[in-house]
Scaffold this motif. Structure first.
Motif, short mmCIF file in Angstrom:
data_model
loop_
_atom_site.label_atom_id
_atom_site.label_comp_id
_atom_site.label_asym_id
_atom_site.label_seq_id
_atom_site.Cartn_x
_atom_site.Cartn_y
_atom_site.Cartn_z
N UNK A 95 -29.15 43.77 68.59
CA UNK A 95 -28.89 44.03 67.17
C UNK A 95 -27.93 45.19 67.01
N UNK A 96 -28.13 46.24 67.78
CA UNK A 96 -27.24 47.40 67.70
C UNK A 96 -25.82 47.05 68.12
N UNK A 97 -25.70 46.05 68.99
CA UNK A 97 -24.37 45.60 69.44
C UNK A 97 -23.77 44.57 68.48
N UNK A 98 -24.48 44.29 67.38
CA UNK A 98 -23.98 43.32 66.41
C UNK A 98 -24.26 41.88 66.77
N UNK A 99 -25.05 41.63 67.82
CA UNK A 99 -25.37 40.27 68.25
C UNK A 99 -26.72 39.84 67.64
N UNK A 100 -26.73 39.70 66.31
CA UNK A 100 -28.00 39.45 65.62
C UNK A 100 -28.58 38.09 65.96
N UNK A 101 -27.74 37.07 66.07
CA UNK A 101 -28.26 35.74 66.39
C UNK A 101 -28.93 35.73 67.76
#
Length: 548
Positions: A95-101
């Motif tokens: 999530x912190x890396x922007x990879x929410x999926x």
């Protein structure tokens, strides 16, 4: 910021704050190479276990190298595959890396291993929201609230999603009653006030916001919301007073000053001109400022100045339909009908479809001699004016119906709701209100017809779907009842009563496993635990093999 060593009760709050900060930081930097610090490199050579790799992942996260943290925690979950904590940390890193999926799967696995982890429900809800899966996110917020009812993050996230779904009754049920405003954060009070306003309760919204603003007089958000509600009630000077007090405490805040200018202009307050001229000195090309100055000079019948301001506003923001409409009106006042027609047609093309714009366009077309086109616009004007008046009358009739219901006059209540629905047949809430009144009157056929009208207008109205299921169950049709209950929980996964009804209807069909799954949702949401436990006991008894 370290992932570990925090009290369980506060870990999810820290994780959320970390997530927001880390996303901002990630947008400003290129991912560094995954270089292992010397001390951790020595530890890895000596003990390459899950704990050491987790320490490395935490180091990467603390240094905002989230891609590297993801790689480390993937290694950790391979070495120790059944750890809810490590799956959570992997989901947090993703999530912190922007990879929410990608974060959804490890977070769901973490919850299967530890269903009571509030912080994991919160993080999963955030990931699902970023993936535009609001229904699934709403369920996670409700599951978090079942475990921590006062969680501000869960309340704010759920109310935000409910507002996005236009589920205003859901927001009021979640955050009300309004006299409990002291326990609400400013954000929650703003959400509750918005739901009240959209539900035809502007007076209640104004009282709530006045209480919150009295406690926090410097809040621009509260002052803005209050002024908006007061303007809707035509309490213009009260709106000016509310906003002036807050804006005076933020003299350098351009948006606050613009909002005050807007309120002064709409209230036709003589102080608008001085404030507008002052703002022009520092922001001469700001499109909103130019628009409000154009509106102000239109009010003053200074059409040449209004034209110039509105032209400049449109040049700065061509897609503002209201500015094109106002400029069209100004051109009409200047007897430039061709230019008026062009601007008015452009405002309609941009989505402004009010009775007033069609009337103004008809006037311009008539002056230009295009009578057929003018008549077409007059017809549209009359249709939209009639619909607007009907909606206003429907709202009045619905309010009368509410009052009749409160007084116990059921037949008058039904008559008022029927009349309201006839005036505004496209409003699903009116159909649902009528259905509930007919339910009290013992008219199941009329109730079913009204409920079907409600769901035809709003296929996601969970309360209406649930009630249709109840009617089918009462008629002995468990299969159709279950279908409606399934639609209800799909529309609102946090609807515990519908889950309970679904479980009961599945039991009637001897679908024990499916019923058990539905009951798990009931207990997870913290609703009707005694009833759910009793039904689970019945299912256990039915599933036990008979003794020879």
């Amino acid at each position: 910021m370290a992932y570990t060593g925090l009290p369980v009760a506060t870990r999810h709050k820290v994780a959320q704050a970390f997530l927001i900060a880390s996303l901002c930081a990630a947008a400003l930097q290129v991912q560094a190479a995954c270089t292992v610090p010397a001390d951790l490199a020595r530890q890895l050579r000596a003990t390459p276990d899950a704990r050491t790799h987790a320490a490395l992942g935490t180091w990467y996260a603390d240094h905002q190298q989230f891609g590297c943290a993801v790689d480390s925690f993937r290694k950790v979950t391979t070495l120790e595959p059944n750890s809810a904590h490590y799956e959570y940390l992997l989901g947090l890193s993703l999530s912190a890396d922007g990879q929410f999926a990608a974060a959804v799967e490890p977070l769901r696995l973490s919850l299967r291993l530890d269903p009571d982890a509030t912080q994991t429900h919160l993080l999963l809800g955030t990931a699902l929201d970023h993936g535009n899966d609001r229904n699934a996110a709403e369920l996670e917020w409700r599951l978090a609230l079942a475990r921590e009812p006062t969680s501000a993050l869960a309340l704010e996230s759920l109310s935000r999603d409910l507002l996005a779904d236009r589920n205003y009754s859901g927001v009021m049920a979640l955050l009300g009653p309004p006299d409990a405003s002291g326990r609400l954060t400013d954000t929650l009070a703003l959400d509750l006030a918005a739901a009240m306003s959209h539900s035809g309760l502007p007076e209640d919204a104004a009282r709530l916001l006045q209480k919150k603003l009295a406690a926090n007089p410097a809040s621009l958000q509260l002052a803005e919301a209050l002024s908006g509600v007061l303007m809707l009630e035509s309490r213009f000077q009260d709106a000016v007073a509310a906003l002036s007090a807050a804006a005076s405490q933020h003299p350098q805040d351009v948006q606050a000053q613009l909002l005050l200018l807007q309120t002064l202009v709409l209230a036709r307050d003589p102080g608008a001109e001085a404030l507008g001229q002052k703002l022009l000195l520092s922001a001469p090309a700001q499109w909103e400022l130019l628009y409000f100055m154009g509106l102000l000079h239109q009010q003053q019948d200074d059409y040449a100045a209004a034209r110039d301001y509105l032209r400049r506003s449109i040049a700065a923001k061509p897609g503002n339909a209201e500015a094109h409409y106002r400029l069209g009106m100004v051109y009409g006042s200047l007897k430039d009908e061709s230019a008026a027609r062009q601007e008015l047609e452009q405002s309609i093309a941009l989505g402004l479809d009010t009775p007033e714009v069609h009337f103004a366009l008809a006037k311009a077309l008539r002056t230009m001699g295009d009578m057929p086109a003018a008549q077409q616009q007059i017809t549209l004007y009359q249709e939209k004016l009639k619909a607007q008046a009907a909606r206003a009358q429907a709202a009045d009739k619905a309010q009368q119906g509410d009052q009749a219901a409160a007084a116990g006059n059921l037949q008058q209540c039904i008559a008022d709701y029927r009349e309201a629905l006839a005036l505004d047949p496209h409003e699903p809430v009116l159909a649902y209100k009528l259905a509930m009144a007919l339910d009290k009157a013992g008219d199941p056929a009329g109730e079913r017809a009204a409920l079907q009208q409600a769901v035809a207008l709003d296929a996601h109205m969970a309360v209406a779907l649930n009630q249709l299921g109840y009617l089918d169950a009462s008629d002995g049709d468990a299969a159709d009842a279950a279908r409606y209950f399934e639609l209800a929980v799909a529309a609102d996964p946090g609807f515990g009563k519908a889950w309970m009804n679904l479980a009961a209807s599945l039991c009637l069909q001897s679908k024990w496993a499916d019923a058990r799954e539905a009951l798990h949702h009931v207990t997870a949401l913290g609703g009707n635990d005694a009833g759910a436990r009793a039904l689970l006991q019945q299912i256990d008894a039915m599933e036990q093999p008979a003794r020879p």
